[in-house]
Scaffold this active site. Sequence first.
Site, PDB file in Angstrom:
ATOM      1  CB  SER A  39      -0.943   0.016   1.215  1.00  0.00           C
ATOM      2  OG  SER A  39      -0.220   0.151   2.427  1.00  0.00           O
ATOM      3  CE  LYS A  85      -2.811   1.903   5.054  1.00  0.00           C
ATOM      4  NZ  LYS A  85      -2.765   1.130   3.790  1.00  0.00           N
TER       5      LYS A  85
END
Length: 242
Positions: free
Chosen positions: A52, A93
Amino acid sequence: MSGGTEGGAGGRGRTTGSVLSGLTVAVGCVLFLGGFLWAALVYRPYTVPTDSMTPTIGAGARVLAERVDGSEIRRGDIVIFQDSVWGDLPMVKRVVGVGGDKVSCCTREGRLTVNGTPVDEPYLQGDGPASPVGFTAAVPPGRLFLLGDHRGDSLDSRGHLTDGDRGAVPRSAVSARVDARAWPLGSIGMVQRPTGFSALPGGTSEPGPLRLLTLAVITGAVLVLGGAAYGPIARRKGRTHG
């Protein structure tokens, strides 16, 4: 008389060299061990489980993350956090919005905006828009809006927009900020702070002390090896002159 004087001078020279050698080794040990101990206290290793954050950090990559308080986090930081709404495991993230921000995507040019300001994001995977799905979110106070760099394959704040906190996680959920890639070998290096958020209020964060710690460890190793090598070199020179 003259022979005794020369011998005394040589003895003093060897003694001085030995003392300096010992001091060099001692200083080297302090720098080498101190750097490692400090790094162990300040940083934690973390293995990124998914892609990701590609291309910035690939799946399976090992990173070094500085232990920080959530209040120190700024836009653009890559953070390690854990939130029960998102799952039971730590995740990684990038912060694109902080409390009070309005984060939206996308402009006609396909860019993310924060409080109406388009953000340059050169770290994104691919050449498409900043998000394949459009969205708008108001970030509640004390919370962070998080996205992956691989926006086409990242489960992030966009997937939690219907939650009570509009997909944002509390600052207290953050345990560390990624400073460098440590594995695989071809990717080793510092993770650069993005400039796209620097013009916004609060700016971006400063890098942690990893460069300084690395320099201390390398310098310490050089001093230890150099100081330890003095004895054999001096003895070899003595036998040659003898």
